[in-house]
Design a protein around this motif. Structure first.
Motif, short mmCIF file in Angstrom:
data_model
loop_
_atom_site.label_atom_id
_atom_site.label_comp_id
_atom_site.label_asym_id
_atom_site.label_seq_id
_atom_site.Cartn_x
_atom_site.Cartn_y
_atom_site.Cartn_z
N GLY A 78 0.80 -1.21 0.00
CA GLY A 78 0.00 0.00 0.00
C GLY A 78 0.83 1.26 0.00
O GLY A 78 0.30 2.36 0.05
N ILE A 79 2.17 1.14 -0.06
CA ILE A 79 3.04 2.31 -0.13
C ILE A 79 2.71 3.06 -1.42
O ILE A 79 2.64 2.46 -2.50
N ASP A 80 2.52 4.36 -1.34
CA ASP A 80 2.12 5.16 -2.50
C ASP A 80 3.34 5.63 -3.28
O ASP A 80 3.84 6.74 -3.07
N CYS A 81 3.85 4.78 -4.14
CA CYS A 81 5.00 5.14 -4.97
C CYS A 81 4.84 4.51 -6.35
O CYS A 81 4.57 3.32 -6.47
N LEU A 82 5.01 5.33 -7.38
CA LEU A 82 5.03 4.81 -8.74
C LEU A 82 6.42 4.24 -9.01
O LEU A 82 7.40 4.67 -8.41
N GLU A 83 6.52 3.30 -9.92
CA GLU A 83 7.81 2.67 -10.17
C GLU A 83 8.51 3.15 -11.43
O GLU A 83 9.72 3.20 -11.48
N VAL A 84 7.77 3.51 -12.44
CA VAL A 84 8.41 3.89 -13.70
C VAL A 84 7.90 5.24 -14.17
O VAL A 84 6.82 5.68 -13.81
N ASP A 85 8.70 5.87 -15.01
CA ASP A 85 8.33 7.14 -15.64
C ASP A 85 7.95 8.21 -14.63
O ASP A 85 7.00 8.95 -14.82
N VAL A 86 8.69 8.29 -13.53
CA VAL A 86 8.44 9.29 -12.51
C VAL A 86 9.56 10.33 -12.59
O VAL A 86 10.70 10.02 -12.24
N PRO A 87 9.28 11.54 -13.06
CA PRO A 87 10.35 12.55 -13.12
C PRO A 87 10.97 12.78 -11.75
O PRO A 87 10.27 13.03 -10.77
N GLY A 88 12.28 12.64 -11.68
CA GLY A 88 13.01 12.84 -10.43
C GLY A 88 13.01 11.63 -9.52
O GLY A 88 13.72 11.62 -8.52
N GLY A 89 12.27 10.61 -9.86
CA GLY A 89 12.16 9.44 -9.00
C GLY A 89 13.47 8.71 -8.77
O GLY A 89 13.66 8.10 -7.73
N TYR A 90 14.38 8.79 -9.73
CA TYR A 90 15.64 8.06 -9.61
C TYR A 90 16.84 8.97 -9.37
O TYR A 90 17.93 8.49 -9.07
N ASP A 91 16.67 10.30 -9.51
CA ASP A 91 17.85 11.16 -9.37
C ASP A 91 17.67 12.36 -8.43
O ASP A 91 18.59 13.11 -8.22
N ASP A 92 16.50 12.51 -7.83
CA ASP A 92 16.25 13.63 -6.94
C ASP A 92 16.07 13.13 -5.51
O ASP A 92 15.03 12.54 -5.18
N PRO A 93 17.06 13.34 -4.63
CA PRO A 93 16.96 12.84 -3.26
C PRO A 93 15.75 13.36 -2.48
O PRO A 93 15.36 12.77 -1.49
N ALA A 94 15.13 14.46 -2.94
CA ALA A 94 13.95 14.98 -2.27
C ALA A 94 12.66 14.30 -2.74
O ALA A 94 11.61 14.46 -2.12
#
Length: 178
Positions: A154-170
């Motif tokens: 139930g964790i609310d996180c998308l896995e792909v195609d998320v801008p900043g999801g892989y390179d923005d620590p915030a």
């Protein structure tokens, strides 16, 4: 098997396939902020007992596991059978070299958790924060171990195609992955 960074590999294209991705999987610490977690003690030494039948196993019609590993985009593979290394190949990396595991980690973690549960050392019906105290107060608090392993937390996180999801620590997904 080049150790030098292919030209143009960035955080936005590292996983698009081909040699850039093969390099990135072996050098993730050069792309992403990373900290090595030291091992708590010496690793277990496993005996080598090559089982030729594993290499001959057909993975496709007319293609053995040995042939597939040698020709497909496989960096390395090891099969441990009955406590011994029965099959070990590194066609595109060196033994001991780090490799980004990604979703393979889910299967390994689930198998180990299942073994521990069968031995009575782990109760997967308990919440994740009861199993791992460091998760208290996090989004994992109250989520049963079985739900975590079933990827139904139930964790609310998308896995792909998320801008900043892989390179923005915030970014929440970046923090989730960390």
């Amino acid at each position: 098997m080049s150790g030098s960074r292919p030209p143009g590999v960035t955080l936005t294209n590292w996983d698009l396939g081909g040699e850039p991705s093969a390099w990135a999987y072996r050098h993730a610490g050069e792309l992403f902020p990373a900290v090595e977690i030291p091992v708590a003690g010496p690793g277990a030494a496993l005996e080598h007992a090559e089982a030729a039948e594993i290499g001959r196993f057909p993975v496709q019609p007319g293609v053995s596991l040995d042939e597939y590993v040698a020709s497909a985009p496989v960096s390395g593979m090891i099969v441990v059978w009955r406590g011994r290394i029965a099959f070990e190949r590194y066609p595109r990396m060196e033994p001991g070299q780090r490799h980004l595991m990604m979703s393979v980690t889910k299967a390994v973690t689930s198998v180990l958790a299942g073994i521990l549960e069968l031995r009575g050392a782990l109760d997967l019906g308990q919440p994740a924060d009861a199993l791992i105290g460091e998760l208290a107060g996090s989004g994992w608090a109250g989520v049963r171990g079985t739900d975590v392993l079933a990827m139904a937390s139930g964790i609310d996180c998308l896995e792909v195609d998320v801008p900043g999801g892989y390179d923005d620590p915030a970014h929440p997904y970046y923090r989730f992955e960390a």
